[in-house]
Design an enzyme around this catalytic site. Structure first.
Site, short mmCIF file in Angstrom:
data_model
loop_
_atom_site.label_atom_id
_atom_site.label_comp_id
_atom_site.label_asym_id
_atom_site.label_seq_id
_atom_site.Cartn_x
_atom_site.Cartn_y
_atom_site.Cartn_z
N HIS A 84 0.84 -1.19 0.00
CA HIS A 84 0.00 0.00 0.00
C HIS A 84 0.88 1.25 0.00
O HIS A 84 2.10 1.17 0.10
CB HIS A 84 -0.93 -0.02 1.21
CG HIS A 84 -1.97 -1.09 1.16
ND1 HIS A 84 -2.94 -1.24 2.12
CD2 HIS A 84 -2.18 -2.07 0.26
CE1 HIS A 84 -3.72 -2.27 1.82
NE2 HIS A 84 -3.28 -2.79 0.70
N GLU A 86 1.47 3.68 2.13
CA GLU A 86 2.30 3.98 3.29
C GLU A 86 3.59 3.15 3.29
O GLU A 86 4.68 3.66 3.57
CB GLU A 86 1.51 3.71 4.58
CG GLU A 86 0.26 4.57 4.72
CD GLU A 86 -0.99 3.90 4.16
OE1 GLU A 86 -2.08 4.18 4.67
OE2 GLU A 86 -0.87 3.12 3.18
N CYS A 112 -4.73 1.20 6.85
CA CYS A 112 -5.49 0.00 7.17
C CYS A 112 -5.01 -0.60 8.48
O CYS A 112 -3.86 -0.45 8.89
CB CYS A 112 -5.42 -1.01 6.04
SG CYS A 112 -3.77 -1.66 5.72
N GLU A 328 -20.58 -0.31 -21.42
CA GLU A 328 -20.59 0.00 -22.85
C GLU A 328 -21.53 -0.99 -23.51
O GLU A 328 -21.15 -2.10 -23.87
CB GLU A 328 -19.18 -0.11 -23.45
CG GLU A 328 -18.23 0.96 -22.96
CD GLU A 328 -16.99 1.09 -23.84
OE1 GLU A 328 -17.09 0.84 -25.06
OE2 GLU A 328 -15.92 1.43 -23.29
#
Length: 404
Positions: A84, A86, A112, A328
């Site tokens: 992540h 951090e 987290c 789409e």
């Protein structure tokens, strides 16, 4: 390459503004002594860089500032399963030979606090000696939801929450939607003539818009958690519906609404290495086995009318960790999604062409028949207007859909 800007209000006739590049290959140039405002804005910029690679995780950016005010490191969320933001910033500091003891970490989302695919980021910050964490907002994930902040404070780390909260939420609106509403953020993409036609009466639609608009559309595909289409589009156009006109680190899964399992096993969409999820109303064993032999996952999910239950489909995609769903499809499926109130946002490319008779974006989307009063019309809020080559890109949000 062209990648979409974060949806934000802009002036009509905004000139030739282009979408900023959202993927970086070299570390950002670090300011010497940034103000706190500059530091959190750089963290937000890094989060934008992670938009196409982070899903299903939220896109997060982090910068670390030493006690003397020097910015010493930065990082952003890597591909799923990777570090992540951090942890990337802490690794960057180590690579630069910089001490993080007593430093301040500026991060766009609460660190987290649980063991998922990676370890808790709040623990990594504590172990690195970080003295203060400035976060834009709390993580809506029930597994975090303030626990990261609590663990930091319990370890003696000062915590400040709030700067650029609106921008940080907007950046990860799909993640917030999945966590809070248990459904993806549904963005319907269409390319149309100036009079709102997506194809000629004979169905021909290639190409209404120019090359730059098509590449920009692929950039929005790249950031999606999944791409959804209908079997009618698969049969009529035999599209690949992949990301190929811009650089992409991942190919989003493809979702097909196919009530009677009519998807041809030799369709071009199977040429791409990615998950293919087909939703049917009933299982035809021979057809299902043929599609599963091509790697597709077939799920039966019928409503009372004997068609695919679209709200249930969206809930299932949320369970599959889809944050943003990029649609789409043809006018029939578009109409069904809009009629059932499932569309959150419209990404519309308007070409400077007048077609006249032709097919529209959606077929009778809001009721069983034509509207009888303007007050019955679906209310939208314009988010941005940008010229993409000779075409106009409009992002419009269904009024109130982001209030959750």
């Amino acid at each position: 390459m062209l990648l979409p800007a974060p949806p934000r209000p802009s002036r009509p006739n905004a000139g030739t503004a282009e979408s900023p590049i959202l993927t970086t290959t070299t570390p950002p140039r670090l300011p010497t002594h940034p103000t706190p405002s500059e530091a959190i804005r750089l963290a937000l910029s890094l989060a934008q860089d992670a938009r196409t690679t982070a899903p299903p995780n939220p896109a997060v950016g982090c910068v670390i500032v030493a006690p003397d005010g020097r910015m010493i490191a930065s990082g952003r969320t890597q591909q799923v399963g990777g570090p992540h933001a951090e942890v990337m910033a802490l690794r960057d500091a180590a690579a630069r030979g910089a001490s993080t003891v007593g430093a301040t970490a500026f991060v766009t989302l609460e660190p987290c606090a649980h063991h998922g695919r990676t370890g808790p980021c709040c623990d990594a910050l504590v172990q690195a000696g970080i003295g203060k964490v400035v976060a834009s907002m709390a993580d809506p994930n029930p597994k975090v939801a303030g626990q990261g902040f609590a663990r930091l404070r319990a370890a003696g780390v000062e915590v400040e929450v709030g700067p650029l909260a609106d921008e940080a939420r907007e950046l990860n609106l799909g993640f917030f939607s999945r966590m809070v509403r248990q459904t993806p953020w549904v963005r319907l993409k269409a390319a149309a003539s100036i009079d709102g036609k997506t194809a000629l009466e004979n169905g021909m639609s290639q190409w209404i818009t120019g090359e730059r608009a098509r590449a920009d559309g692929h950039a929005w595909r790249a950031r999606a958690g999944a791409i959804l289409t209908g079997v009618g589009t698969v049969i009529e156009d035999n599209p690949r519906l992949d990301v190929r006109l811009v650089e992409a680190a991942r190919q989003p899964p493809l979702v097909i609404v196919d009530s009677r399992l009519q998807t041809p096993p030799d369709a071009r969409l199977f040429e791409i290495e990615r998950p293919v999820w087909i939703y049917a109303a009933a299982r035809d064993e021979s057809k299902a086995l043929a599609l599963e032999a091509r790697g597709a996952t077939v799920t039966c999910m019928a409503n009372a009318a004997g068609k695919v239950d679209l709200p249930a489909l969206l809930a299932d995609l949320a369970r599959r960790e889809v944050n943003e769903l990029h649609v789409e499809a043809g006018h029939k499926l578009n109409g069904s999604l809009m009629r059932e109130g499932l569309v959150d946002e419209i990404l519309l490319y308007l070409a400077p062409k007048f077609i006249g008779n032709g097919l529209g974006i959606a077929s009778e989307p809001y009721a069983d028949g034509p509207l009888t009063a303007l007050g019955e019309a679906l209310a939208l809020e314009f988010r941005s207007f940008d010229a993409i080559g000779p075409d106009l890109r409009i992002v419009a949000r269904v009024a109130g859909r982001d209030k959750f």
